[in-house]
Scaffold this motif. Structure first.
Motif, PDB file in Angstrom:
ATOM      1  N   LEU A 324       0.624  -1.164   0.006  1.00  0.00           N
ATOM      2  CA  LEU A 324       0.005  -0.098  -0.047  1.00  0.00           C
ATOM      3  C   LEU A 324       0.727   1.267   0.131  1.00  0.00           C
ATOM      4  O   LEU A 324       0.447   2.194  -0.821  1.00  0.00           O
ATOM      5  CB  LEU A 324      -0.920  -0.067   1.234  1.00  0.00           C
ATOM      6  N   GLU A 328       0.977   4.199  -2.988  1.00  0.00           N
ATOM      7  CA  GLU A 328       0.782   5.422  -2.485  1.00  0.00           C
ATOM      8  C   GLU A 328       1.799   6.418  -2.772  1.00  0.00           C
ATOM      9  O   GLU A 328       1.619   7.476  -3.142  1.00  0.00           O
ATOM     10  CB  GLU A 328       0.301   5.487  -1.050  1.00  0.00           C
ATOM     11  N   ILE A 346     -11.327  -6.484  -0.337  1.00  0.00           N
ATOM     12  CA  ILE A 346     -11.071  -5.031   0.508  1.00  0.00           C
ATOM     13  C   ILE A 346     -11.352  -5.310   1.808  1.00  0.00           C
ATOM     14  O   ILE A 346     -10.538  -4.687   2.809  1.00  0.00           O
ATOM     15  CB  ILE A 346     -12.160  -4.089  -0.290  1.00  0.00           C
ATOM     16  N   ILE A 349      -8.081  -6.872   3.359  1.00  0.00           N
ATOM     17  CA  ILE A 349      -6.779  -5.774   3.268  1.00  0.00           C
ATOM     18  C   ILE A 349      -7.128  -4.967   4.733  1.00  0.00           C
ATOM     19  O   ILE A 349      -6.400  -4.900   5.570  1.00  0.00           O
ATOM     20  CB  ILE A 349      -6.849  -4.895   2.134  1.00  0.00           C
ATOM     21  N   ARG A 362      -8.379   2.873   5.514  1.00  0.00           N
ATOM     22  CA  ARG A 362      -9.267   2.885   4.595  1.00  0.00           C
ATOM     23  C   ARG A 362      -9.199   4.174   3.508  1.00  0.00           C
ATOM     24  O   ARG A 362      -9.451   3.996   2.327  1.00  0.00           O
ATOM     25  CB  ARG A 362     -10.774   3.287   5.227  1.00  0.00           C
ATOM     26  N   VAL A 365      -6.398   3.058   0.954  1.00  0.00           N
ATOM     27  CA  VAL A 365      -6.963   2.018   0.037  1.00  0.00           C
ATOM     28  C   VAL A 365      -7.767   2.691  -0.935  1.00  0.00           C
ATOM     29  O   VAL A 365      -7.699   2.350  -2.148  1.00  0.00           O
ATOM     30  CB  VAL A 365      -7.768   0.528   0.754  1.00  0.00           C
ATOM     31  N   SER A 366      -8.805   3.687  -0.413  1.00  0.00           N
ATOM     32  CA  SER A 366      -9.768   4.201  -1.257  1.00  0.00           C
ATOM     33  C   SER A 366      -8.946   5.211  -2.484  1.00  0.00           C
ATOM     34  O   SER A 366      -9.293   5.358  -3.481  1.00  0.00           O
ATOM     35  CB  SER A 366     -10.677   5.051  -0.402  1.00  0.00           C
ATOM     36  N   SER A 368      -5.584   4.489  -3.254  1.00  0.00           N
ATOM     37  CA  SER A 368      -4.560   3.921  -4.391  1.00  0.00           C
ATOM     38  C   SER A 368      -5.071   2.913  -5.111  1.00  0.00           C
ATOM     39  O   SER A 368      -4.579   2.327  -6.124  1.00  0.00           O
ATOM     40  CB  SER A 368      -3.522   3.438  -3.392  1.00  0.00           C
ATOM     41  N   LEU A 369      -6.234   2.222  -4.896  1.00  0.00           N
ATOM     42  CA  LEU A 369      -6.835   1.059  -5.293  1.00  0.00           C
ATOM     43  C   LEU A 369      -7.178   1.421  -6.772  1.00  0.00           C
ATOM     44  O   LEU A 369      -7.959   2.455  -6.983  1.00  0.00           O
ATOM     45  CB  LEU A 369      -8.060   0.500  -4.702  1.00  0.00           C
ATOM     46  N   ASN A 395     -12.399   1.179  -9.432  1.00  0.00           N
ATOM     47  CA  ASN A 395     -12.211   2.240  -8.313  1.00  0.00           C
ATOM     48  C   ASN A 395     -12.924   3.578  -8.939  1.00  0.00           C
ATOM     49  O   ASN A 395     -11.975   4.452  -9.122  1.00  0.00           O
ATOM     50  CB  ASN A 395     -11.121   2.270  -7.536  1.00  0.00           C
TER      51      ASN A 395
END
Length: 467
Positions: A324, A328, A346, A349, A362, A365-366, A368-369, A395
């Motif tokens: 992650l 990022e 998700i 993770i 969160r 992930v929101s 970088s996904l 995403n």
């Protein structure tokens, strides 16, 4: 040597023949031609091969046994033992029959069994103690051939010795198991050897020698290709063991290799597909061989100026956290997880992190996904192989908002309404394969996520009778 073709007086000649033909067994009997194993079936060593007489079989038996062994054979009617020859170790099975002797030779080298798997399009070869040799073909585990001798503890030890190097032997003795990439003149394999109660258990995953394209494995290129052109972010390929994740990752990495001019680093356990640099510089590292762990390899990779990172498996908190962070900080990261759907991916993770860190994760992930490809391989209706059923999440702003707010339960609904962006649910993919006549109703229902809806769909679309 007899004047008849392929009729010899010394059993070592047949051991040589087995090695030349990469045959795991040979079958020699009075009144019969010498038979070899080819593509999991016994076939004569040649169409013109002669047939053994009872006297010729007796000569063969004498060439490989002692006087004491022949006495035991006469008394018991059967005898088996392992013998070492210039052509390798063989397990010999000798039987007394009315027409004369019968000899079955089992070559204790893994290459012979791997050749059978390659010839018949198998995904895995199993050589377990106390069981006959088996393979996984079209998703089904079955004996390689009917009537195969059961492998003994000594057989599997000899098979392990036939291909393990000193380093792998040392690791097997110390740890009780070893995993690594094995290669011979015919191909590459992911090998696993473990010690168990009854002896050694050996398993191989056959690696495709050629890297298949996204089109060949039916990936929706118009939606997957845009994901590969991000300069940073996280792309996840998920599914159960044996669902084709490695094949999908390889095809995506190969596309990037040809499409971009960047630095790709792959971290694998073990290395499977071998990438030749096209437009990109490609470095491949194998865990336990070139590095201690995925975490250590990821840390080192971040100092190697990479553009694209492939993480063979995101197994633990350390690996997930580092992946992650890399996604990022300006790297495109591709990884795998053993999850069955995009929303569960998700959740997996997020659940890897302590509760107090999840709000921050969160957000990470929101942002970088990029996408999740969740897949499974389903046996085809006609029995000719397997086909991929795919769930895909992209995403979008709505998906990112759900992740930030911890509302991952809403993701299946967003996938359902996001078909314009290439999103699809697993059940939709299964239904389309069923409507196209590729898979059966039984497979469609068995693998469905929403059983009630799928049963209703199948009632509305009855399967046509088989031709």
């Amino acid at each position: 040597m007899s004047e008849k073709l392929h009729i010899y007086s010394d059993l070592e000649q047949y051991m040589k023949l087995a090695r030349e033909n990469t045959s795991p067994t040979m079958y020699l009997g009075a009144g019969l031609q010498p038979f070899k194993m080819s593509a999991a079936a016994y076939t004569p060593v040649s169409e013109d091969a002669g047939a053994f007489s009872a006297e010729e079989m007796e000569t063969l038996v004498r060439s490989c046994t002692t006087e004491e062994q022949r006495a035991a054979l006469a008394e018991q009617g059967a005898l088996d033992f392992i013998t070492d020859s210039p052509y390798g170790k063989f397990h010999l099975y000798l039987y007394v029959q009315e027409a004369g002797y019968l000899i079955v030779m089992l070559w204790l080298h893994v290459d012979a069994y791997l050749q059978q798997g390659l010839d018949c399009g198998c995904s895995d070869i199993h050589l377990p103690s106390a069981c006959p040799p088996s393979w996984r073909r079209h998703g089904l585990l079955q004996p390689i051939w009917e009537g195969a001798p059961t492998l003994t503890r000594n057989d599997t030890q000899a098979l392990a010795e036939s291909f393990l190097g000193e380093e792998e032997w040392a690791r097997l003795k110390e740890m009780g198991d070893v995993d690594f990439a094995y290669a011979n003149e015919h191909g590459r394999y992911r090998a696993s050897v473990v010690q168990q109660r009854l002896g050694y258990d050996i398993c191989y995953r056959i690696i495709n020698s050629s890297i298949r394209t996204m089109k060949e494995i039916n990936l929706p290129e118009e939606y997957v290709v845009p994901l590969t052109r991000f300069t940073n972010g996280l792309i996840l390929v998920t599914g159960a063991v044996g669902s084709g994740k490695s094949t999908t990752l390889s095809s995506i990495i190969q596309f990037i290799n040809e499409d971009r001019h960047d630095h790709i680093i792959t971290l694998e356990d073990p290395i499977e597909a071998v990438f030749e640099p096209k437009g990109c510089q490609v470095n491949q590292r194998e865990v336990h061989k070139h590095t201690e762990s995925f975490g250590r390899a990821l840390r080192a990779a971040l100092r190697e100026d990479p553009d694209v990172l492939m993480v063979g498996e995101m197994r633990n908190l350390e690996t997930i956290s580092l992946a992650l962070t890399a996604a990022e900080t300006g790297h495109l990261v591709l990884g795998t997880l053993h999850t069955g759907s995009a929303s569960r991916t998700i959740d997996r993770i997020l659940d890897a992190f302590p509760v107090e860190e999840r709000e921050h994760i969160r957000i990470m992930v929101s942002e970088s996904l990029r996408g999740v490809l969740s897949q499974q391989l389903v046996p085809k209706k006609d029995g000719t192989g397997r086909v991929m059923a795919l769930e895909m999440l992209v995403n979008t702003a709505a998906v990112a908002n759900c992740i930030r707010e911890g509302k991952t339960f809403m993701i299946p609904g967003l996938i359902q309404t996001g078909k314009a962006q290439g999103m699809r649910l697993m059940d939709d993919s299964l239904q389309q394969l069923y409507l196209d006549g590729v898979i059966s109703a039984e497979e469609c229902n068995t693998r469905a996520t929403d059983k009630v809806t799928m049963e209703r769909f199948l009632q509305d679309h009855p399967e046509p009778p088989a031709a």
